[in-house]
Structures are given as C-alpha cells and as structure tokens.
Scaffold this active site. Structure first.
Site, PDB file in Angstrom:
ATOM      1  N   GLY A  22       6.463   1.213   2.873  1.00  0.00           N
ATOM      2  CA  GLY A  22       7.889   0.926   2.902  1.00  0.00           C
ATOM      3  C   GLY A  22       8.358   0.078   1.730  1.00  0.00           C
ATOM      4  N   LYS A  23       7.535   0.023   0.662  1.00  0.00           N
ATOM      5  CA  LYS A  23       7.886  -0.766  -0.531  1.00  0.00           C
ATOM      6  C   LYS A  23       9.227  -0.347  -1.132  1.00  0.00           C
ATOM      7  CE  LYS A  23       4.594   0.894  -3.053  1.00  0.00           C
ATOM      8  NZ  LYS A  23       3.971   1.832  -2.078  1.00  0.00           N
ATOM      9  N   GLY A  77       0.820  -1.195   0.000  1.00  0.00           N
ATOM     10  CA  GLY A  77       0.000   0.000   0.000  1.00  0.00           C
ATOM     11  C   GLY A  77       0.861   1.255   0.000  1.00  0.00           C
ATOM     12  N   ALA A  78       0.170   2.403   0.026  1.00  0.00           N
ATOM     13  CA  ALA A  78       0.856   3.679   0.152  1.00  0.00           C
ATOM     14  C   ALA A  78       1.606   3.711   1.476  1.00  0.00           C
ATOM     15  CB  ALA A  78      -0.172   4.814   0.104  1.00  0.00           C
ATOM     16  N   ARG A  79       2.819   4.261   1.458  1.00  0.00           N
ATOM     17  CA  ARG A  79       3.636   4.379   2.686  1.00  0.00           C
ATOM     18  C   ARG A  79       3.761   3.055   3.434  1.00  0.00           C
ATOM     19  NH1 ARG A  79       5.761   7.737   0.649  1.00  0.00           N
ATOM     20  NH2 ARG A  79       4.490   9.355  -0.181  1.00  0.00           N
ATOM     21  N   HIS A  94      12.040  10.553  -2.185  1.00  0.00           N
ATOM     22  CA  HIS A  94      12.602   9.257  -2.567  1.00  0.00           C
ATOM     23  C   HIS A  94      14.073   9.391  -2.936  1.00  0.00           C
ATOM     24  CE1 HIS A  94       9.345   6.216  -2.797  1.00  0.00           C
ATOM     25  NE2 HIS A  94       8.585   7.294  -2.721  1.00  0.00           N
TER      26      HIS A  94
END
Lengths: 165, 165, 165
Positions: free
Chosen positions: B11-12, B7-9, B47
């Site tokens: 940590g991908k 998902g968003a945020r 990023h």
C-alpha cells in the site's frame, strides 16, 4: 545485551558499531564471516574499512560461545553476525539445536555491554529449495531465542532503528 | 521530503498518493516504470486507474534527478518508485554509485512537499544469483541514503504506516 | 478482530495462541494447512504439539468463511493461517478475488474475539517465477484487506509484537 536485527544493507552493523563505540575502548569485534570467495572477501573488507583502531578482532566462524567466553569482564563486544554463524554451523553439519542452545546460555549471561547483530530473512516468499527453507526456519528460531534473552531489541529499516523491546 | 518504504503490495503508492493529495493540486507524478512486458503494463495501468485528474505525469525511467529539477517550486511531487529506477539504471549499465549520488543531492534539497516511494527488498533469504544480490545491496544502500536525508520516513506493512523517523 | 502478521518463524502462531488463551476455553482453532508432504506434516505436528486440550480444531483448507460461520457466538477463534488458505485457493484454481471478498465480509463482522494469523511475504527480492509474483501480489492485497478491517494489527519480529494498529 542488545540485539540488532535487520535486513540486508539495513545498516545493522554500522548502527551496532556506533552503539558499541559509545563505550570506552578497547572494543572486541567477533567476526563470524569466512572469506570463502571474492564476494565475501569484499564484504568483509568493506566492513573492516569502516572500523578504526581501538578494535580487537576475534574470528569465530563456529566457536562463537568459546569466543564470547574469552572476552574479559566489562568489555564491550560486537558479534557480527549470527546469520553467518548459523550458515557456518549448517555447512559444517553440526547439530544446529545443540549449538544454538550452547550459544543461548552464553548470550543470556552477558558480562558487559554486548551487541549481537543478525539478519531477518523470513519476510520474503517461501524459498524454492528445501535447504533454504531449513535455514530460514533455523534463523527464525535463533532470532526468537536471542530476542527473548536480550535487554533491548532494535529492528533496522533503511539505516533507522525501531525499538521493539 | 517524506520517504515511504515498504514491501510489495504494502500500500506504499496508495498511501503516498493520499499524502500528496492533501496538498492543493496540481500534483506531479514522476513515474520510473517502463512498460517492458504485459505484466508491467498491467501494473502501470492498475496504478494509473487509481489516480484521477489533477495529476501531471512525468516519465523518468533513468533521468530522475533531471525530472525533479524540472518541477516548479512549491509543487507537490510523488516519485514512484526508486526501486524501478534502480533496476533501470542497472539494466542500462550506468554507474550506480554516481547516479545514486546525483539523485541524493537533488532529493536532499526538496523545493516543495516531495514524497518518494521505494521497496524494501532485503528481508528475505539471500538470493541465489549474483545479480539479484548486487541489486539487493544497491537498493539497501539507496534506501539508507534517502532515509538519512528525509524529514519523515514511513514503513508500510499491510497498508498501515509505521513512523520510523 | 486481531490480525497477527509476521514472517516465517517470527512467533506469529505462538503469540496468537497466547492471546486467544487469555479468554476462557473452549477455543476454536481453524487450521488451513493440508498435510501434502512430510515437511508440511511435520510443521503441522510441531504446531499441534504446542496446543493442549481446550482446543476444538476445524480444518478449513478452502472453506474458511464457512468454518467461521459455524463458530458459536462469543467463542474465541484462532485462524492459522491466511497465507496457506490463499495457497490452497490458488492451487484449487478458485477465483481469488471472489474468495477474498467472501472472507472479508465474514471477517469484518467477528462474533467474538477472533485472531487471524498471516505471513508477510513481500519484503524480499522480486521472485523469479510469475506464479510466485502472482501469489505475492495476492497475499499483499489480502493482508491489506484484513488489516483494514481489523481492530488491532500486530507485526511480529523475532517473537516480539509491534503494534501497528
């Protein structure tokens, strides 16, 4: 009873179909979808095109417990899906709790290899409108109820099953 | 090829960067983001600030398959991320299915340790608008396609990887 | 410290209560909810009705670190939930990063069996409005921070816990 839960386009139906097809035909497909509009009709066709012969189809937009009661003993069943059934129950302004309880009773006494598909809808941001929040709450409670009664629960992510029970 | 989904945020990107950095430099970062507005620019900077030297950056908002084709054999690669690429493809009104198929071919023959990041977007309530629903469907199909071709699939939750393949 | 993460109606609070109750009473319930409107009041009552005596309740819509500091050594604690706390912090226009850091320090030194509940909100489509996107980002970062400091992390799906740490 096996509960196959997942997000939109997570491969739930396809995976459940594969699991059902491992049993000898005929298989019963209980469809809860109603072809309200073109988009929905397209989705139904998309699903239908994937299934070959050997499938009996029952349409049960509302009377899901009745449809399950009509299935012969030992027959493999695929219910696709609970989320659309819940949508239909809410749109028809039926008593969600009573209908959920009735379904729970039927589903907790499967008379064969039954596979039930549902959507997880509670992992996004809180929806703006109250109806969507009510739906999300009802869907979450329904999924918990079915998962508690299931022998096996799979959570689908990107077409891959995670066994969570 | 390793597919890092979440998902968003969740940590991908950070986790995928860690996995890539375990290989010897130089590493190739294929960025699909375009700096449309201040919010997006800020995210890209956020990023970028995390990555140190040792990274070669290719920008591939649309021609992701071409960018991958230009990477030298054996080179570690991070593609970040498929969801933005799909957004760009849809905004440019390209043929989503054809582009997806082209990407699938390239990705299924990795020529080194390739890591591909994508967002899971299908676990919330059905979006109000038709474009968001189309995007959600396309993203789900794309994720399934990549997951099917991946050697390893990780599902990130709160910065923690769950191995689902 | 155990972190119990999950979607709406995933059985997070119920499961966390069960885990806390395995320790000898009294248990401290730290509620972050504020009864803004009827819908919220109903949710709070729904939660309250499930808990019996043996529970001490602290209300901490904002000063969560302070509330945790007041808990006696060795006392079992349930914090329910971080997502509402974050909502309150953002509505009060406090410094989210500073408040998050302060909470992180307290939470990383638990003085007993502490259980912290939070919502995963990042697995749906990108929200339309900027505030919801900011909230989603902040919630994701908060969840990552707590998960990194937790001894155990559970991800709840349909009432079932998946151990992810």
């Amino acid at each position: 009873m096996t509960f196959v839960l997942g997000g939109a386009r997570s491969g739930k139906s396809r995976h459940a179909e594969k699991l059902v097809s491992a049993f000898p035909a005929p298989w019963t497909y209980i469809a809860t979808a109603e072809a309200f509009d073109d988009e929905m009709r397209e989705r139904i066709e998309h699903h239908r095109a994937r299934r070959d012969s050997g499938w009996l189809t029952l349409e049960a937009p509302l009377d899901l417990a009745d449809a399950l009661a009509r299935v012969a003993d030992g027959q493999p069943v695929l219910v696709d899906c609970l989320t659309l059934w819940l949508t239909n129950v809410m749109l028809a302004e039926l008593d969600v709790e009573a209908e959920t309880r009735r379904l729970a009773e039927t589903i907790s006494r499967p008379r064969g290899p039954w596979f039930v598909v549902s959507n997880e809808v509670g992992l996004g941001i809180v929806p703006d409108n109250a109806l969507a929040r009510r739906f999300r709450d009802a869907a979450g409670r329904l999924n918990q109820m079915v998962a508690a009664r299931a022998d096996h629960v799979l959570f689908m992510v990107a077409g891959l099953p995670m066994t969570i029970k």
